[in-house]
Write a protein that holds these residues in place. Sequence first.
Motif, PDB file in Angstrom:
ATOM      1  N   ASN A 220       0.844  -1.185   0.000  1.00 22.69           N
ATOM      2  CA  ASN A 220       0.000   0.000   0.000  1.00 22.69           C
ATOM      3  C   ASN A 220       0.883   1.240   0.000  1.00 22.69           C
ATOM      4  N   VAL A 221       0.844   1.972  -1.103  1.00 18.20           N
ATOM      5  CA  VAL A 221       1.595   3.225  -1.169  1.00 18.20           C
ATOM      6  C   VAL A 221       0.973   4.197  -0.176  1.00 18.20           C
ATOM      7  N   PRO A 407      -4.098  12.674  -2.777  1.00 12.03           N
ATOM      8  CA  PRO A 407      -3.227  13.681  -2.154  1.00 12.03           C
ATOM      9  C   PRO A 407      -3.145  13.545  -0.634  1.00 12.03           C
ATOM     10  N   SER A 408      -4.271  13.184  -0.002  1.00 11.78           N
ATOM     11  CA  SER A 408      -4.259  13.003   1.453  1.00 11.78           C
ATOM     12  C   SER A 408      -3.630  11.675   1.846  1.00 11.78           C
ATOM     13  N   GLN A 412       0.579  14.163  -0.324  1.00 12.67           N
ATOM     14  CA  GLN A 412       1.094  14.909  -1.472  1.00 12.67           C
ATOM     15  C   GLN A 412       0.073  15.973  -1.873  1.00 12.67           C
ATOM     16  N   PRO A 413      -0.073  17.032  -1.091  1.00 15.15           N
ATOM     17  CA  PRO A 413      -1.085  18.047  -1.397  1.00 15.15           C
ATOM     18  C   PRO A 413      -0.887  18.712  -2.749  1.00 15.15           C
ATOM     19  N   TRP A 420     -13.477  16.420  -9.317  1.00 16.91           N
ATOM     20  CA  TRP A 420     -14.067  15.089  -9.073  1.00 16.91           C
ATOM     21  C   TRP A 420     -13.095  14.175  -8.333  1.00 16.91           C
ATOM     22  N   GLY A 421     -11.880  14.658  -8.080  1.00 23.84           N
ATOM     23  CA  GLY A 421     -10.892  13.852  -7.364  1.00 23.84           C
ATOM     24  C   GLY A 421      -9.999  13.034  -8.266  1.00 23.84           C
ATOM     25  N   THR A 422     -10.258  13.041  -9.580  1.00 21.30           N
ATOM     26  CA  THR A 422      -9.368  12.345 -10.508  1.00 21.30           C
ATOM     27  C   THR A 422      -8.096  13.172 -10.691  1.00 21.30           C
ATOM     28  N   ILE A 423      -7.023  12.520 -11.106  1.00 21.08           N
ATOM     29  CA  ILE A 423      -5.749  13.217 -11.273  1.00 21.08           C
ATOM     30  C   ILE A 423      -5.747  13.995 -12.588  1.00 21.08           C
ATOM     31  N   LYS A 424      -5.273  15.218 -12.518  1.00 26.88           N
ATOM     32  CA  LYS A 424      -5.132  16.029 -13.724  1.00 26.88           C
ATOM     33  C   LYS A 424      -3.897  15.571 -14.485  1.00 26.88           C
ATOM     34  N   ALA A 425      -4.114  15.123 -15.714  1.00 27.87           N
ATOM     35  CA  ALA A 425      -2.997  14.656 -16.526  1.00 27.87           C
ATOM     36  C   ALA A 425      -3.307  14.925 -17.991  1.00 27.87           C
TER      37      ALA A 425
END
Length: 478
Positions: A220-221, A407-408, A412-413, A420-425
């Motif tokens: 678990n990271v 992030p929490s 990694q804030p 929506w909580g998805t990662i911006k990429a």
Amino acid sequence: MAKQPMLKFVTVQRDMPEKRGAELRREDFHEIYAEFADAKAAEQSARCSQCGVPYCQSHCPLHNNIPDWLRMTATGRLKEAYEISQATNTFPEICGRICPQDRLCEGNCVIEQSGHGTVTIGAVEKYITDTAFEKGWVEDIKPAAERGESVGIIGAGPGGLAAADRLRRAGVQVTVYDRYDRSGGLLTYGIPGFKLEKDIVMRRNEQLEKGGVDFVMNCNVGEDISFAELREKHDAVLIATGVYKTRDLSGPGAGSAGIVRAIDYLTASNKASFGDEVAEHKDGSLWAEGKKVVVIGGGDTAMDCVRTAIRQGATSVKCLYRRDRDNMPGSQREVANAEEEGVEFVWLSNPKGFHGDPVTGVVVQRMRLGQPDATGRRSPEAIEGAEYVEEADLVIKALGFEPEDLPSLWEQPELPVTRWGTIKADFRTGATDMDGVYAVGDIVRGASLVVWAIKDGRDAADAMLKRFNAAAASVAAE
């Protein structure tokens, strides 16, 4: 389709009277079935019109060269068909089994549009790669030269594995970290074995491991290793965690025993198929035998749950969905399969509460379709006074998945996320605003298809290789 091999089976029996009935050996049956598959694949492939504008290809996220490998199959050039198929798809035998072809390639086939029934593209795709494995045409991962760059991949699902395959073939050192004890992600623990046989997934996992990909399982990271440590250890990090947070139910009794998450139910079933001892099967909490099962939801996960419950011996299986059949998100083919197996769909129905603890019933609110919502789908509206109780011993929540708060969880804030909580990429490269950090699949798109995750993984791997090559060229020029 399932009955057709039996026609061939009976015909061959007449030619082999000494092997009638139970005396016909297993290997004989497989030989007969293989002959049938060869003929059927060639027959279906020959139906392709080789149209000038291949809508099947343009509606495939991977833009697979479908007409080309159909032509090769029709003329018996199977090895060439496989080579064309695997050139654009890391796992064609998996996509052939689980892609919603009715919404993608097959649904846009010109033959289908003209009313003559689609070419069974998915079945042929599966057949080609299964044959390639059987014949030994699938080559091991053997990089021409080893590279010094290292990539850490978080998540052993289809996006992460597709990236690992592409990077490792280029000689990059790859380590995959995953929370489960087996790699594959939803391929292993989310999709039932009757849709995707687990030995098919394990075969690819073994190929990657044999090819030099390192797997760190039960990791678990954020707990066993920090995200910061991964960035320090590797030249690039790929986030391919998928989305596992279940959308929840509300209303009185929503927390009662007997109301379970779809992912827990499916994971338990798949673990059992590996021969693992599953405590929740022994105590009955995630086991449907002898129970009245109600599944809430209308997507493909809901279809996996209802069909699994049927196979576990449920006395009845009902699927509640708040819209009608035409507006459900799941595959229509899967709905038809479920109905044939005995599942009852209760359209325009929404749970309002629950009776009992453990649960004994679902309070169902009757719905009607009103005006279209922001997506263009008609919004469901409650019909005043139209309620009833649906008996249930086991209720499965299959309302879809949302991203975890990475992030929490990873402290990694600065990890960029959408509202929506998805990662911006970047959708073309998977690159985020954090240097050397990429993200692919559902954690970027939201809950989506395996084929999109594979595409994203391949694209991100290509972007990383481009970055590594540019860096190497810059060093060489100094």
